[in-house]
Design an enzyme around this catalytic site. Sequence first.
Site, PDB file in Angstrom:
ATOM      1  N   ASP A   1      26.446  20.527-141.768  1.00 58.67           N
ATOM      2  CA  ASP A   1      26.897  19.226-142.249  1.00 58.67           C
ATOM      3  C   ASP A   1      26.269  18.834-143.573  1.00 58.67           C
ATOM      4  OD1 ASP A   1      28.699  18.130-140.415  1.00 58.67           O
ATOM      5  OD2 ASP A   1      27.091  17.679-139.004  1.00 58.67           O
ATOM      6  N   CYS A   2      25.176  19.464-143.900  1.00 64.83           N
ATOM      7  CA  CYS A   2      24.406  19.037-145.074  1.00 64.83           C
ATOM      8  C   CYS A   2      24.622  19.926-146.285  1.00 64.83           C
ATOM      9  CB  CYS A   2      22.926  18.984-144.712  1.00 64.83           C
ATOM     10  SG  CYS A   2      22.646  17.803-143.400  1.00 64.83           S
TER      11      CYS A   2
END
Length: 811
Positions: A483-484
């Site tokens: 997600d990052c």
Amino acid sequence: MKYGYFDDAAREYVITEPKTPWPWINYLGNEEFFGLISNTGGGYCFYKDAKFRRLTRYRYNNVPVDVGGRYYYVKDGDVVWNPGFKPTQTPLDKYECRHGLSYSRFSSEKNGVGAELTCFVPRGATAEVHKLTLENRSGAGKSLKLFSFVEWCLWNAQTDMENFQRNLSVGEVEIDGSTLYHKSEYKERRNHYAFFSVNAPIQGFDTDRESFIGLHDGFEAPQAVREGAPRNSEAHGWSPIASHYLEIDLAPGEKRELVFVLGYVENPEEEKWESKGVIDKRRAKGLIERFDSVEKADAALAELKNRWDGLLAGYRVCTGDEKTDRMVNIWNQYQCMVTFNMSRSASFFESGIGRGMGFRDSNQDLVGFVHQVPERARQRIIDIASTQFEDGSAYHQYQPLTKRGNAEIGSNFNDDPLWLILSVTAYLKETGDWSILEESVPYDNDEAKATPLFEHLTRSFDFTAKHLGPHGLPLIGRADWNDCLNLNCFSTDPNESFQTTENKAGGQAESLMIAGQFVLYGREYARLCRKLGKAEEAARAEGEVAKMVESVKKHGWDGKWFLRAYDFFGKKVGSEENEEGKIFIESQGFCTMAEIGKEEGLCEKALDSVGERLACEHGIVLNNPAFTKYVIEYGEISTYPPGYKENAGIFCHNNPWVAIGETRIGRGDKAFDYWKRIAPAYREEISDLHRMEPYVYSQMIAGKDAFKPGEAKNSWLTGTAAWNWVTISQYLLGIQPDYAGLRVDPCIPSDWKEYVVDRRFRGVQYRIVVKNPSGVCRGVKRLVVDAEELPGNLIPLFEAGTKHEVEVVLG
Ligand code: BGC
Ligand code: NOJ
């Protein structure tokens, strides 16, 4: 240092010191009603959805940690104490908290009074049952005053924490004998109410928090308790609570058993009212009556235990290593149930109001759970697939109550669609239930747009196939599994989210993780097509997969490992050329699980590089070197301090991918070693460093670059549970559900001599004895089923209800 011990026979973790390094929690309920309960009685409960139907209030991230819960205060003379130690924190003469499977039991003693409190959610009930026993173990008579306590949340946990100008005026209650009702907002748009009841006459009560506690006091010293006098208060707005008051006289040796029920009821519109302004309580009374005696409560608890006997009987191993056995036979399966139930909604690190059910998360959780309750997995697949869009992409999250996609977070996490192929094929292999593929499933919950489920898989596959970048590799979108890693985001504003902020246009960033995923699950898709007789579609899919394999070999290999990505500008991410973040774990995991370039030795080289650069004593870090400065073109990843979370933390979710990769090249010693580094039972002795519960996996353990390597965070709700389950049960112990039977392909430490797996599969019970006389890691030399030697390594299907003996010899 340890704070308790495992009681494997009882399937419990026994906490003997209330001041654990972090609240060590448990979950109650497996159907529609759930509770979180800490080892000091903290936590809350909700019906279906921790955001929209929260019954009791909880204040996250508080000082001190873990404030608010279901509290019982015992006042014995001047001394007030709690069976769960908090909130008074009165030192106890004895304290024990046993977290078992879907129940928790506190046993404590103070000044000759023993208390035993058992909390659980009975099967088929929308309520918590608390059985409380007080026993006089002293030589003299005791006159005790008992106060129960819960604080009502005004249903929507988010507005409960925000909208005080309204909320402090809407609280309403009813008091009816020993049952205290919470009916805020009931007269308008809600058909539900809550209650807290006890199966004995009470000598007083409180329903208004300020009257009970006092405005300037805390849970640790409510005025009514200190003075030993309930106020019999009726809440009008402000903060409604429920507190029973009971006077209990006990002769020496005498005990008193009480059953409290904390429940939730929905009334049909036409049965809302008993009379003007008075709620129709028939359903609540029915629910209370089911547990209004000790015998009934005990029977419900026994039923719950039986249920778990049945669930766990689906897979049982005896290896002789007690830590492996307890992870496999008890705790990993238990955590898989919890992650399946909660996705990433409610834990002590997830507030229950944010993320709901994740598309990728729930698909992955399902593979750790499908053998337990296949019917629930089936429904979940339909729910998830219903949030897919027509082009195959998907809402990233949905709310469990409404089952609608969450528009705030939206879509464009380009790994999402492929996980559906994983979950559906896992379901098919476990159950053989081909009918699911014909279920009509909508897109974006719109029934007008529905196709058979199989078509959803085709669209998942095609979404990736049709969204390729300049190197023929999958476009990453907002992010892939990580997600990052936000390669199109370019955020300069601290007030915006990396996940949802508008992406820079024209992005061509590509992901090697999705490439590996496409090869792995694309092959699964093609194999499924062949099983279904769709030869043409299978060939088409195989063609796309072959092209992807070539693109990875041509553009995705860095010399010693797989690249991680190409960024917005087409520059390499995760290459020796980079200054920081030269190597990442996800692409090594996925490309080796997919066996890309295995013949040419790429997998072995990549895994060796993981061992050299990413592995450390506490697990395998996500990237190396850790980022020390903000790299705007990479997004959130470089915002974390080195060693934490996605910036070189040990992100336990992806460690199993490497372990599985190791099994694909036969290195069982290595694979098993990696698993043990993050498996909580093996970390119990360092609980003071690890800090999280020693019975469940955590999402993250601080990596080698962190301030405190080895310190874990974010326990419970993580894909780590399902992935480690798959790793140990299918790839290490090697019992793999397949379409036509159970495939046996162990990859174990070479010094293991023998182990036994009892597996229930499609209603058939198999006892599988695996022998390793020549000390190998992998390779089935002989397979004997019911005394008959069979070629290959597939145990065939048999008629449901039968039992079979299997002998497997490695060599
Ligand atoms: C976390 C991720 C998480 C994401 C969810 C990030 O801040 O680091 O682990 O998946 O938020 O939105
Ligand atoms: C946790 C999220 O729940 C999951 O979806 C994501 O893949 C990992 N963080 C990695 O960022």
